[in-house]
Design an enzyme around this catalytic site. Structure first.
Site, PDB file in Angstrom:
ATOM      1  CE1 TYR A 109      -3.653   2.612   0.712  1.00 52.65           C
ATOM      2  CE2 TYR A 109      -1.885   3.653   1.949  1.00 52.65           C
ATOM      3  CZ  TYR A 109      -3.115   3.711   1.335  1.00 52.65           C
ATOM      4  OH  TYR A 109      -3.812   4.895   1.338  1.00 52.65           O
ATOM      5  CD  GLU A 197      -5.697   4.621  -1.603  1.00 54.01           C
ATOM      6  OE1 GLU A 197      -6.630   4.391  -2.380  1.00 54.01           O
ATOM      7  OE2 GLU A 197      -5.835   4.653  -0.367  1.00 54.01           O
TER       8      GLU A 197
END
Ligand code: GDP
Ligand code: MN
Length: 391
Positions: A109, A197
């Site tokens: 992530y 992101e």
């Protein structure tokens, strides 16, 4: 302002983030052609909507033949995809992205956000990607690494390397991670992003880093500096009520209650919504008509609030500083007549030209309920609902 995954990938790739090869399609047939152009044995077909959580909602699928790509794309087009992040109506799918499938060894992530406490860009990363950041923060908080970037210095190489090591990367992956971090940081800073992101950022079978997903959102107040970003706006992904309101200079957010609110100032709007709840009601919307609202803008605010069929009473609450109560009152009276209002309206005016405003309301002969304080206005609105009368 949000953009699509494929747009974010193109932007980030331009700054140096490795992304898989892929192509955009506007029809199932085109999706099939895209797969053929790309070549290979497997493709991932991805619904392009302004929301994450598509995988779990059936909006991302690994396909093993051109036929499967076409068929699956056919199930997506024109449908509304409901994910954990959308409302119950979901978001319409009008574009799909077809990408050569990646061989995933590990999902990481990586996120860049504005940290309001330090007033700096913060990098958040985890070696356990794939799931949503909210779930990560809940289920695996120890895996999260956070790093704040000093804007005067920018992202330093040693910081980027430190983060790469903290994620357990080794060898050539460290250099690749440093490249990805610099690329995202520059994209974020240069384009006035609010969020970048990459989830998942994967380590492939050959040990390379690739961004399998990408999400970017931008500061709308800075869009005038970036016309190429502003051009990426996709109205099909916006709530039509909120989009129309924004076009008319109103800040509007639809909610689930039945008390329509027309208020000036975001703070007063929030306080009024709290007061409605305290009085036992539910607001139908947040609406800030802004400063210097002309009677026309007030009319437009009424029209916007009335597009919501759940609204059974309207509460107007104005503390006039830049605004003037007589303008607002004229707007209310004009809206009453033009829109052909039949719903009860409660008006509370305070501030500049309050006497003139109240006089206009009184002399209009319209059945407008006047209130002096915020609390009275909220109570009057709650009591004026037809459901309240029936109970
Ligand atoms: P999101 O659910 O909206 O965040 O969409 P993502 O793009 O993150 O895709 C969801 C999941 O699909 C990812 O976490 C991966 O596990 C999987 N996925 C996406 N692309 C590929 C791929 O090329 N190959 C494989 N095997 N899985 C993929
Ligand atoms: Mn994702």
């Amino acid at each position: 302002m949000d953009i699509h995954e494929y747009q974010a990938k193109e932007i980030l790739a331009g700054f140096g983030v490795p992304v898989p090869r892929g192509g955009l399609a506007y029809s199932p047939e085109q999706a099939g052609y895209r797969a053929r152009e790309l070549g290979g044995q497997a493709w991932v077909v991805k619904a392009q909507i302004h929301s994450g959580g598509r995988g779990a909602a059936g909006g991302v699928k690994l396909c093993k033949s051109e036929d499967e790509v076409r068929t699956y794309a056919g199930t997506l087009f024109g449908k509304n995809l409901v994910t954990k992040q959308t409302d119950a109506a979901g978001k319409g799918v009008y574009r799909v992205w077809v990408e050569g499938a990646s061989d995933i060894r590990q999902e990481l992530y990586l996120g860049f956000v504005m940290d309001r406490t330090s007033e700096r860009i913060m990098i958040v990363a985890s070696a356990h990607g794939g799931m949503e950041i909210e779930d990560l923060a809940q289920g695996d908080p120890d895996s999260l690494r956070r790093m704040v970037v000093d804007p005067a210095v920018g992202l330093a190489d040693y910081q980027a390397r430190e983060l790469a090591f903290a994620l357990g990367l080794t060898g050539g992956q460290v250099a690749q991670m440093v490249t990805v971090l610099h690329a995202c940081y520059r994209a974020y800073r240069d384009l006035d992003a609010m969020m970048v992101e990459i989830n998942p950022l994967v380590i492939t079978g050959t040990g390379d880093l690739v961004a399998l997903d990408a999400k970017m959102s931008f500061d709308t107040n800075a869009l005038y500096k970036h016309p190429q970003i502003a051009a990426l706006r996709d109205p099909s992904q916006e709530d039509p009520r909120e989009a129309t309101a924004a076009d008319n200079g109103l800040a509007y957010v639809g909610l689930d209650g039945d008390i329509g609110c027309i208020i000036n100032g975001a703070g007063l709007a929030m306080a009024t919504m709290d007061m409605i709840k305290l009085s036992g009601g539910e607001p139908a919307n947040f609406l800030d008509i802004g400063g210097g609202a002309s009677p026309e803008r007030v009319c437009q605010a009424f029209r916007t609030v009335l597009t919501d069929k759940n609204v059974s009473v309207i509460l107007v609450n104005i503390f006039a500083g830049i605004n003037r109560c007589d303008w607002i009152a004229n707007g209310v009276v004009q809206a009453y007549r033009e829109v052909g209002l039949t719903l009860p309206v409660v008006v509370r005016l305070a501030g500049t030209n309050v006497k003139e405003g109240q006089e206009i309301i009184r002399n209009s002969g319209l059945p407008i309920l006047a209130a002096d304080t915020l609390a009275e206005a909220a109570q009057a609105a709650v009591a004026a609902r037809p459901t309240a009368a029936a109970a």
